[in-house]
Write an enzyme that holds these catalytic residues in place. Structure first.
Site, PDB file in Angstrom:
ATOM      1  N   SER A   1      45.012  49.865  47.522  1.00  9.87           N
ATOM      2  CA  SER A   1      44.805  48.422  47.319  1.00  9.87           C
ATOM      3  C   SER A   1      44.368  47.713  48.592  1.00  9.87           C
ATOM      4  O   SER A   1      44.253  46.482  48.601  1.00  9.87           O
ATOM      5  CB  SER A   1      46.090  47.784  46.786  1.00  9.87           C
ATOM      6  OG  SER A   1      47.144  48.008  47.686  1.00  9.87           O
TER       7      SER A   1
ATOM      8  N   THR B   1      48.552  43.575  47.911  1.00 11.93           N
ATOM      9  CA  THR B   1      48.039  43.117  49.196  1.00 11.93           C
ATOM     10  C   THR B   1      49.075  43.326  50.294  1.00 11.93           C
ATOM     11  O   THR B   1      50.266  43.193  50.034  1.00 11.93           O
ATOM     12  CB  THR B   1      47.830  41.585  49.099  1.00 11.93           C
ATOM     13  OG1 THR B   1      47.140  41.332  47.901  1.00 11.93           O
ATOM     14  CG2 THR B   1      47.130  41.023  50.291  1.00 11.93           C
TER      15      THR B   1
ATOM     16  N   THR C   1      43.192  43.034  51.686  1.00  9.89           N
ATOM     17  CA  THR C   1      43.294  43.692  50.388  1.00  9.89           C
ATOM     18  C   THR C   1      41.920  44.132  49.886  1.00  9.89           C
ATOM     19  O   THR C   1      40.895  43.567  50.301  1.00  9.89           O
ATOM     20  CB  THR C   1      43.914  42.731  49.347  1.00  9.89           C
ATOM     21  OG1 THR C   1      44.122  43.415  48.120  1.00  9.89           O
ATOM     22  CG2 THR C   1      43.013  41.533  49.081  1.00  9.89           C
TER      23      THR C   1
ATOM     24  N   ARG D   1      34.321  39.055  42.409  1.00 10.48           N
ATOM     25  CA  ARG D   1      35.624  38.389  42.306  1.00 10.48           C
ATOM     26  C   ARG D   1      36.276  38.315  43.695  1.00 10.48           C
ATOM     27  O   ARG D   1      36.322  39.296  44.430  1.00 10.48           O
ATOM     28  CB  ARG D   1      36.524  39.168  41.348  1.00 10.48           C
ATOM     29  CG  ARG D   1      37.922  38.580  41.143  1.00 10.48           C
ATOM     30  CD  ARG D   1      38.957  39.223  42.037  1.00 10.48           C
ATOM     31  NE  ARG D   1      40.328  38.787  41.704  1.00 10.48           N
ATOM     32  CZ  ARG D   1      41.393  39.045  42.443  1.00 10.48           C
ATOM     33  NH1 ARG D   1      41.270  39.740  43.558  1.00 10.48           N
ATOM     34  NH2 ARG D   1      42.581  38.632  42.084  1.00 10.48           N
TER      35      ARG D   1
ATOM     36  N   THR E   1      51.415  38.106  47.707  1.00 15.82           N
ATOM     37  CA  THR E   1      50.919  39.336  47.106  1.00 15.82           C
ATOM     38  C   THR E   1      51.083  39.209  45.603  1.00 15.82           C
ATOM     39  O   THR E   1      51.996  38.534  45.124  1.00 15.82           O
ATOM     40  CB  THR E   1      51.672  40.577  47.645  1.00 15.82           C
ATOM     41  OG1 THR E   1      51.144  41.754  47.023  1.00 15.82           O
ATOM     42  CG2 THR E   1      53.162  40.512  47.398  1.00 15.82           C
ATOM     43  N   GLY E   2      50.187  39.847  44.876  1.00 10.88           N
ATOM     44  CA  GLY E   2      50.259  39.758  43.426  1.00 10.88           C
ATOM     45  C   GLY E   2      48.927  39.321  42.859  1.00 10.88           C
ATOM     46  O   GLY E   2      47.878  39.502  43.480  1.00 10.88           O
TER      47      GLY E   2
END
Ligand code: GLY
Length: 337
Positions: A80, A198, A216, A226, A249-250
């Site tokens: 990631s 991330t 990330t 994106r 993060t997420g």
């Protein structure tokens, strides 16, 4: 052995004992809280170790967070971030990163291809241009002009996962569930992989300066072009040298909608502890959804200017790594559900 009270008596300072004791306690607290570095997820431990090498030598928080973020960027097994990151749906690995210091200096890149250390390109944007954010071809051209080597970031493992994904081409964000250093995901990506996590890294140096970085490869198999929250000031990262720093993060789209990291720092400015500030930012995200979303993970970490830290997540299972002079440890953050 000379006792402390004897020393004070010799110096004629016995009357000052209580205030000196209080001062000693304050020094103790400051010494144990500075320097400190925290990073999202347990893989943040390796990043913290690199950052600590800088901080322990009396180095700057900005250098520390860059050194830390470069560790997962160079790790081909981290899918990631950086090299080995999962590509977008067209098979292209595109990186987002940002870096910010205590004085509000900020640099970022988005949708950067073919350069592994996106965080260092972000720093170069901060230090060598009048701009804050470069994207796509422009970011790549700038990086190459600055002497960053060009390299293919799509590893055989990441390409294999992408080709497997193409069988169904189903795109759905999955929550990261991390316990005891192991990830386990129901209904996850090929090979049971998580699809976004991330690294956000925040440091306070011995001189009392804060800095943060965030890097990330974004959502696996995202639409080409994106951009998530990580390179966007106030979303994936925000630092205010007088108050504190936060990173996210997420699922980046959720964070972008509430300017998550800026929200966390502003809540700390109003007196919330780092953990409470992270919690309130998570609550804002949760309030948008009428029913709890099990398919969504969002977490924040925060570090205050006086060295307190905290984290909070939407779903259980988020942990962050901490490094101080007392050693290294992982903190399982509380969650809303
Ligand atoms: N939080 C990283 C991303 O959504 O791209």
């Amino acid at each position: 052995m000379l006792l402390r009270r004897d020393l004070l008596r010799m110096l004629g300072l016995s009357a000052a004992l209580p205030s000196l004791a209080a001062a000693a306690r304050a020094v103790d607290v400051a010494e144990t809280r500075r320097p400190v570095v925290i990073s999202t997820w347990t893989f943040g431990e390796a990043a913290n170790a690199a950052a600590w090498d800088v901080l322990a030598d009396g180095g700057a928080a900005l250098d520390a967070v860059e050194a830390g973020a470069r560790v997962p960027e160079a790790d081909p097994d981290n899918h990631s971030v950086g090299l080995g990151g999962y590509p977008d749906r067209d098979g292209r690995v595109t990186l987002d990163a940002s870096i910010m210091d205590h004085a509000g200096n900020l640099g970022a890149v988005a949708c950067l291809e073919d350069v592994v250390h996106a965080v260092s390109v972000a720093r170069r944007v901060m230090e060598k241009t009048p701009h804050v954010l470069l994207v796509g071809e422009g970011a790549l051209g700038f990086a190459l002009a600055e002497g960053f080597p060009r390299q293919n970031l799509l590893t055989p493992a990441a390409e294999h996962a992408w080709r497997e994904w193409l069988q169904t081409a189903r795109y759905a964000p999955q929550p990261n569930i991390e316990r005891s250093n192991r990830y386990s995901l129901p209904d996850a990506l090929p090979g049971g992989e998580r699809n976004h996590d991330t690294i956000g890294i925040l440091a306070l140096d011995r001189g009392g300066h804060l800095a943060g970085a965030c890097t990330t490869s974004g959502m696996a198999f995202k639409l080409h072009g994106r951009v998530g929250d990580s390179p966007i000031s106030g979303a994936g990262l925000f630092v205010d040298g007088e108050v504190g720093a936060a990173s996210a993060t997420g699922v980046g789209e959720e964070c972008l909608r509430v300017c998550g990291s800026h929200t966390v720092v502003e809540l700390m400015r109003q007196g919330r502890s780092p953990e409470q500030a992270c919690r309130e930012a998570v609550e804002r995200i949760a309030r948008r959804h009428r029913t709890p979303r099990k398919d969504l993970q969002m977490a924040f970490v925060a570090l205050s200017a006086d060295g307190r830290h905290g984290g909070y997540s939407l779903q259980p299972g988020f942990a962050y790594a901490v490094r101080t002079s007392a050693g290294t440890r992982q903190v399982e953050a509380p969650s809303l559900t």
